[in-house]
Design an enzyme around this catalytic site. Structure first.
Site, PDB file in Angstrom:
ATOM      1  CE  LYS A 261      -1.682   2.574   3.220  1.00 28.31           C
ATOM      2  NZ  LYS A 261      -1.674   3.928   2.582  1.00 28.31           N
TER       3      LYS A 261
ATOM      4  N   GLY B  84       3.380   3.873  13.537  1.00 25.41           N
ATOM      5  CA  GLY B  84       4.060   2.616  13.841  1.00 25.41           C
ATOM      6  C   GLY B  84       3.482   1.948  15.073  1.00 25.41           C
TER       7      GLY B  84
ATOM      8  CD  GLU C 229      13.321   4.553   8.592  1.00 26.10           C
ATOM      9  OE1 GLU C 229      13.113   5.471   9.428  1.00 26.10           O
ATOM     10  OE2 GLU C 229      13.392   4.738   7.381  1.00 26.10           O
TER      11      GLU C 229
ATOM     12  CB  CYS D  48      13.520   8.846   8.137  1.00 25.34           C
ATOM     13  SG  CYS D  48      11.834   8.527   7.602  1.00 25.34           S
TER      14      CYS D  48
ATOM     15  CD  GLU E 275      11.201  13.155  11.725  1.00 29.12           C
ATOM     16  OE1 GLU E 275      11.915  12.654  10.837  1.00 29.12           O
ATOM     17  OE2 GLU E 275      10.278  12.523  12.288  1.00 29.12           O
TER      18      GLU E 275
END
Length: 470
Positions: free
Chosen positions: A167, A223, A240, A274, A371
């Site tokens: 996906k 996640g 990740e 990332c 972030e």
């Protein structure tokens, strides 16, 4: 150009579609098919049916299929790059680099071969450690490197003998749909399926009893949700997740030498990486000089549409991320931060934010603690190395980190004390298909790449043999 899902090796129509936005204009440029949960079930069923035959093939035949896919993608690199650039926003030459990098990754992965390990016992018997495929792998990919990260997920899964349901992000689904269509010319039906959608399909993959493993690249909150949803059938996971990578510049570093590199590793893909540098801790003696040099580089960079050959950096990929970057910049300014370059969205259409350097901020400010995943880089002063190490490690994230110094041995010793999955010395963000990569703390579970990454797609089986079989 019309786009379709791929289920059981064939194009699958969808009764509904959704808009795909060009981030350079903020307007729709294509329609993408919207998969239903029923179509997800069909894709999983096709993958399960294809699994025994694919797993039974010798690994050399599976590797040959991977190399054939690489050849096919190379033949269509230009068209794929143009499509990727329009949906993601990155310059066409950067998009072509993503396709070419994906091809290199496929070829390297195709060369991996798991070994049968042997452990001899004192009584003359032995144990053999075999590696077997898991079954059906669900892959959920992000919007920053949609083609490359799909390759990272899928190629080791296929080489190991698994089948896949993929996906892509709804922000960047089109190049991925096209890639899977191309790949299916060289695979048995059902080995690699692709469905599109948003939360409903992603959650459906995580919960699906017919999927044995999920590999996901994206945010830490998502996640966690995948981990929770996958618990029902104890899915294997490779996650990740988010990073807030710190770079520590020691007082003996050469500003002129390191400034272009730090700039590159902070602003590649407009900061949407990332493992990009997200915060730079600079010793007092170098802070002003490095900040000034980085600001000069930022001011000289051309931000614009990916279709413009003169563009160095494209827009932020989507409205939600653009608004978040702008919010962090505004908060930094409210906290007393000074922008030496950028700091405000560019006028006009699209999600354009200039490359921005901000100083006079510190830990506790959102621009440092969160972030950014965009083109804003904070520089933070420090005077004591032990203190700055503690500050760098205080984040809940631990994807990567780096130390910059003229003394490589000293830098390496400090880098090993960073709480992160990968620590670089006088570099950052560099990855290789044969070197494992993964996060510590809240930045993920498991690793990708190399033989360690291949192991994530296989189940160990121990075979104990008596002495007479030795």
């Amino acid at each position: 150009m019309a786009f379709a899902l791929t289920i059981d090796g064939k194009p699958a129509p969808a009764s509904e579609t959704f808009a795909v936005i060009d981030p350079a204009t903020g307007r729709e440029f294509a329609q993408c098919p919207l998969a239903t949960v029923a179509q997800l079930d069909q894709a999983v069923a096709a993958a399960r049916a294809a699994f025994p035959g694919w797993a039974a093939l010798p690994i050399e035949q599976r590797a040959a299929a991977l190399n054939a896919i690489a050849d096919a993608l190379a033949a269509e690199c230009d068209d794929l790059a143009a499509l990727l650039s329009q949906e993601q926003g990155k310059p066409v030459r950067s998009a072509a680099g993503e396709i070419q990098g994906s091809i290199h990754w496929i070829r390297t992965t195709a060369g991996f071969r798991p070994e049968i390990e042997r452990i001899d016992q004192a009584d003359g018997s032995r144990a053999e450690i075999h590696r077997k495929p898991l079954g059906v792998v669900g892959s959920i990919t992000p919007w920053n490197f949609p083609v490359m990260i799909a390759i990272w997920h899928v190629m080791p899964a296929l080489l190991a003998g698994n089948t896949v349901v993929l996906k892509p992000s709804p922000s960047t689904p089109l190049a991925t749909l096209r890639m899977v269509e191309i790949a299916n010319r060289h695979l048995p039906a059902g080995v690699w399926n692709v469905v599109t959608g948003d939360v409903e399909i992603g959650s459906g993959i995580a919960k699906h009893p017919g999927i044995d493993k999920v590999v996901f690249t994206g945010s830490t909150p998502t996640g966690r949700a995948i981990m929770r949803d996958g618990a029902a059938n104890l899915k294997r996971l490779t996650l990740e997740l988010g990073g807030n990578d710190a770079a520590i510049v020691l007082p003996d570093a050469d500003v002129e030498a390191i400034a272009p590199q730090i700039f590159q590793y902070a602003f590649g893909n407009s900061g949407q990486i990332c493992a990009a540098i997200k915060r730079v801790y600079v010793h007092d003696t170098l802070h002003d000089a490095l900040a000034e040099r980085l600001a000069e580089l930022a001011a000289a960079a051309k931000v614009g549409p990916g279709s413009d050959p003169e563009t160095h950096y494209g827009p932020v990929q989507n409205r939600r991320q653009f608004d978040y970057v702008r919010t962090l910049a505004d908060d930094a300014r409210a906290q007393g931060g000074r922008f030496l370059a950028g700091g405000e969205p560019l006028a006009g259409d699209g999600y354009f934010f200039p490359l921005s350097i901000v100083v006079d901020v510190t830990d506790g400010h959102r621009i440092v603690d969160e972030e950014q995943f965009g083109p804003v880089l904070p520089l933070i002063r420090y005077s004591d190395v032990e203190d700055v190490l503690a500050r760098a490690n205080a984040s809940e994230n631990g994807l990567g980190g780096s130390v910059w110094s003229a003394d490589v041995s000293r830098a390496a010793a400090l880098a090993q004390r960073l709480e992160c999955g990968t620590a670089w010395v006088n570099s950052h963000s560099k990855i290789s298909p044969d070197v494992p990569f993964g996060g510590a703390k809240q930045s993920g579970i498991g690793v990708e790449f190399g033989m360690h990454g291949l192991d994530e797609y296989m189940q160990l089986q121990i075979v104990r043999l008596p002495a007479e079989a030795a």
